[in-house]
Design a protein around this motif. Structure first.
Motif, PDB file in Angstrom:
ATOM      1  N   HIS A 226       0.838  -1.200   0.000  1.00 12.08           N
ATOM      2  CA  HIS A 226       0.000   0.000   0.000  1.00 12.08           C
ATOM      3  C   HIS A 226       0.876   1.255   0.000  1.00 12.08           C
ATOM      4  O   HIS A 226       2.074   1.195   0.267  1.00 12.08           O
ATOM      5  N   TYR A 232      -6.124   5.539   3.020  1.00 11.24           N
ATOM      6  CA  TYR A 232      -7.193   4.547   3.023  1.00 11.24           C
ATOM      7  C   TYR A 232      -8.186   4.781   4.162  1.00 11.24           C
ATOM      8  O   TYR A 232      -7.830   5.297   5.222  1.00 11.24           O
ATOM      9  N   GLN A 236     -13.192   0.999   2.168  1.00  9.78           N
ATOM     10  CA  GLN A 236     -12.717   1.363   0.830  1.00  9.78           C
ATOM     11  C   GLN A 236     -12.490   0.128  -0.033  1.00  9.78           C
ATOM     12  O   GLN A 236     -11.940  -0.877   0.415  1.00  9.78           O
ATOM     13  N   LEU A 240      -7.205   0.324  -4.551  1.00 10.60           N
ATOM     14  CA  LEU A 240      -6.295  -0.475  -3.722  1.00 10.60           C
ATOM     15  C   LEU A 240      -5.055  -0.890  -4.506  1.00 10.60           C
ATOM     16  O   LEU A 240      -3.982  -1.088  -3.920  1.00 10.60           O
ATOM     17  N   VAL A 250     -11.186  -2.563   2.687  1.00 12.73           N
ATOM     18  CA  VAL A 250     -10.374  -2.214   3.857  1.00 12.73           C
ATOM     19  C   VAL A 250     -11.219  -2.453   5.106  1.00 12.73           C
ATOM     20  O   VAL A 250     -12.260  -1.835   5.299  1.00 12.73           O
TER      21      VAL A 250
END
Length: 350
Positions: A226, A232, A236, A240, A250
């Motif tokens: 990430h 984030y 979400q 990604l 997420v």
């Protein structure tokens, strides 16, 4: 005869402007006060100019209170620190009780005002001898959700003129009194101190580091990289940047390990929340067997729950219907019918 002097928070928008005219018509001697909070110069100048213009037109006193330094220390620092902790901040829940209303009360003394007022769409009235916030009659515009942190000293002096109106009625009121320019103003949206509502750009402007880390599943297996936990939010799905054979969401953010947990949508549902910094008018009414309504989002969510007070500022909330996307750092606000009874910050959920 005047009903007394009332200090009204004026932003220059249609809501607080109509509140000023309604209070004046109802027999109050209105004094306007515009707060300067953010460093957005153009926004500040516009608010002050518009509030001053209306004050002059309807013949009321108007003052300006510069709180930029306090706002930075209390709100901006809180905002950036919460994101760095992997939480989702809700600045209004701090700003309203700790800055805006506290300074309205303080300035009411300075300007010899008996009451304070704002243009919020909520109502205030007594229940069993105590002052409470109630939902505004327009459920689409109701703003009681933002006022759970107000203490009894504020509630005892607070007037909310717009509580019985909807937005269209507010605009029509301005039109009727010859202020058509007010009725055409757009509502302000997003976070007031962030341009274009781009919080990531704002955090970068504060030199907050976006440190790369790993996406992991519930068992801790690495799924990819990430671009920094600040990018984030809970729930979400888009952006990604990983390949998976099914939709992934997420479901957890850890600042300690710098990891983002991804899972199926079903794993976003929670039925128990730990709440801290709990505030309420009367803690005695929180019988653990009584069913309340909890909102963890401003709109379109009312969930029955039971509340177990652990001690004076912490509680466990048992959701009688599971709720998805419960984010640490956001608020849980409690109602008994349409009466706001308290709220707090979400620490964890399961």
């Amino acid at each position: 005869m005047s009903k007394g002097r009332v200090l009204l928070g004026m932003s220059g928008g249609v809501d607080s402007s109509v509140a000023a005219m309604m209070l004046q018509k109802d027999g109050y001697e209105v004094v306007g006060l515009t707060f300067i909070f953010s460093e957005l110069k153009e926004q500040n100048e516009f608010a002050v100019k518009e509030a001053q213009k209306l004050a002059q037109e309807i013949g009321i006193e108007h003052f300006v209170c510069d709180l930029r330094s306090e706002f930075t220390k209390l709100i901006v620092n809180y905002f950036t620190q919460e994101y760095q902790k992997g939480r989702t901040p809700f600045p209004c829940a701090i700003c309203n009780p700790e800055l805006k209303f506290k300074n309205l009360l303080k300035n009411a003394e300075i300007y010899h005002c008996n009451y304070i007022a704002t243009g919020h769409y909520a109502r205030i009235k007594k229940h069993k001898g105590k002052q409470y916030i109630f939902e505004g009659t327009d459920t689409e515009k109701d703003q009681s959700f933002f006022l759970w942190g107000l203490d009894k000293e504020v509630l005892n002096k607070l007037i909310l003129p717009l509580g019985a109106l909807n937005k269209m009625q507010t605009r029509e009121y301005a039109n009727t009194l010859g202020f058509s320019c007010l009725s055409q103003k757009k509502d302000s949206l997003g976070i007031c101190f962030i341009e274009e509502n781009n919080y990531r750009k704002f955090l970068k402007s504060k030199c907050i580091e976006f440190k790369r880390g790993y996406f992991v599943d519930k068992e801790g297996r690495v799924l990819g990289r990430h671009s920094g936990i600040l990018n984030y939010t809970i729930g979400q799905r888009r952006g990604l940047g990983i390949s998976a054979n099914k939709p992934m969401f997420v479901s957890g953010i850890s600042a300690t390990t710098n990891e983002i947990v991804l899972s199926d949508y079903e794993d976003l549902y929670k039925n128990k929340i730990l709440v801290s910094n709990m505030k309420c008018v009367d803690i005695q009414e929180f019988d653990k067997d009584k069913v309340f309504i909890v909102r963890i989002r401003y709109r379109l969510q009312n969930t029955p729950c039971k509340i177990n007070i652990l001690h004076k500022d912490q509680a466990i909330v048992y959701l009688l219907e599971p709720v998805a996307m419960v984010a640490n750092g956001q608020t849980a606000v409690f109602y008994d019918g349409n009466r706001l009874v308290g709220g707090g910050f979400i620490e964890s959920s399961e």
